[in-house]
Design an enzyme around this catalytic site. Structure first.
Site, short mmCIF file in Angstrom:
data_model
loop_
_atom_site.label_atom_id
_atom_site.label_comp_id
_atom_site.label_asym_id
_atom_site.label_seq_id
_atom_site.Cartn_x
_atom_site.Cartn_y
_atom_site.Cartn_z
CB CYS A 114 40.31 37.13 36.16
SG CYS A 114 40.93 36.62 37.86
CB THR A 115 44.21 41.09 37.75
OG1 THR A 115 43.72 40.79 39.24
CG2 THR A 115 43.62 42.31 37.44
CG HIS A 116 44.54 35.81 39.80
ND1 HIS A 116 43.93 36.59 40.43
CD2 HIS A 116 45.74 34.93 40.64
CE1 HIS A 116 44.15 36.72 41.54
NE2 HIS A 116 45.32 35.64 41.74
CD GLU A 146 46.91 33.78 44.49
OE1 GLU A 146 47.52 33.30 45.33
OE2 GLU A 146 46.79 34.80 43.95
N GLY A 163 36.35 34.88 43.44
CA GLY A 163 35.27 34.76 42.43
C GLY A 163 33.95 33.86 42.90
CB CYS A 200 40.34 42.91 42.01
SG CYS A 200 39.16 41.64 42.48
CG ASP A 222 43.85 40.66 42.74
OD1 ASP A 222 42.59 40.44 42.45
OD2 ASP A 222 44.77 39.67 42.58
CB SER A 223 41.55 37.79 45.46
OG SER A 223 42.04 37.51 44.45
N1 DGL Z 1 42.12 38.67 40.25
C1 DGL Z 1 40.72 38.78 40.50
C2 DGL Z 1 39.98 39.45 39.61
O1 DGL Z 1 40.65 40.09 38.73
C3 DGL Z 1 40.20 38.02 41.58
C4 DGL Z 1 40.22 36.44 41.44
C5 DGL Z 1 39.59 35.52 42.51
O2 DGL Z 1 40.07 35.70 43.67
O3 DGL Z 1 38.73 34.82 42.27
O4 DGL Z 1 38.86 39.07 39.33
#
Ligand code: DGL
Length: 266
Positions: free
Chosen positions: A186-188, A154, A45, A75, A12-13
């Site tokens: 988004c996985t965040h 984050e 993103g 991600c 992921d990022s």
């Molecule tokens: N967690 C990521 C996703 O699922 C990327 C988030 C990001 O770095 O913008 O899209």
């Protein structure tokens, strides 16, 4: 019974993909995981398609050098714009989160009105709309870019009042249109699940694509007779830049110390 003790690569990022890695460890405790968070290039993103393809390529090369047997692009942004393009270049299965997320949403939605919260790049790609409509052509989909959420996660500002306000405004359009399902695209965002669920209300189902993604991973491993044969696997964590969010925020979410998070320059 054949087995394969090589690790599963997950990327992921940043710490978002930990929401998927955690589920892999819970459901497949014998598997080793090599996790890489591309914190040097966070947030994904706001990056261009060519940048995202380049980052994914570097990460996948790193994971292949570390002899993984499968790669989970944990991600949505990467899954939306680069996975299909890169898939052919690698000799291992690559599993993204968008197709599983779309499948899960269609399965649970009763009125086929689906909201997708995601990064700007994911929304721009229309990947969720495409995937959902390919399963159910009469679905209605609202893809909403949520640029404030990844930095907030984050930095550990999950419960800040301005984040709740941002979530309310991002959800306004799908909720106004009676969406009964909201995808955490988004996985965040699972880090913000309680705020998102609270603002959405009880009648709305929140879909975390991680669940269906891990189901797909299991199917892929079964098909390639590639399950590991051991009781307890290990997870190793790498970051390409800052490791603060891993040790401070990721570990809290993961429910345990992540150990030493190695910095790699790729
Ligand atoms: N967690 C990521 C996703 O699922 C990327 C988030 C990001 O770095 O913008 O899209």
């Amino acid at each position: 019974m054949p087995f394969d003790n090589r690790a599963i690569g997950v990327f992921d990022s940043g710490i978002g993909g930990l929401t998927v890695a955690r589920l892999i460890q819970q459901q497949l405790p014998g598997e080793d995981i090599i996790y890489i968070g591309d914190t040097a290039h966070l947030p994904y993103g706001e990056k261009s398609v060519s940048q995202l393809i380049e980052y994914a390529r570097r990460i996948m090369d790193f994971l292949m050098e570390n002899q993984v047997k499968a790669i989970v692009a944990a991600c949505n942004t990467s899954s939306s714009v680069s996975i299909d393009i890169l898939r052919d270049g690698y000799p291992v299965p690559i599993i993204g989160v968008v197709k599983p997320g779309a499948r899960a949403a269609v399965k649970v939605s009763k009125n086929l009105r689906i909201g997708v919260l995601a990064t700007e790049a994911t929304v721009k790609s229309s990947a969720y709309r495409r995937e959902i409509l390919s399963i159910q052509g009469n679905a209605r989909v609202w893809e909403i870019p949520c640029p404030l959420l990844v930095p907030a996660v984050e930095q550990g500002r999950n419960t800040a009042p301005e984040i709740r306000e941002a979530v309310s405004s991002y959800l306004h359009l799908p909720l106004q249109n009676q969406a009964d399902t909201i995808v955490l695209g988004c996985t965040h965002y699972p880090y913000l699940q309680s705020v998102i669920a609270e603002v959405s209300g009880e009648q709305v189902t929140i879909v975390d694509p991680a669940v269906e993604t891990v189901a797909e991973l299991k199917k892929v491993l079964a098909d390639m007779q590639g399950y590991a044969r051991r009781e307890t696997g290990r997870a190793i964590f790498y970051a390409t830049g800052n490791t603060y969010s891993f040790t401070e925020i990721g570990a809290r979410f993961y429910g345990r110390d992540l150990g030493r998070v190695e910095t790699v320059d790729i």
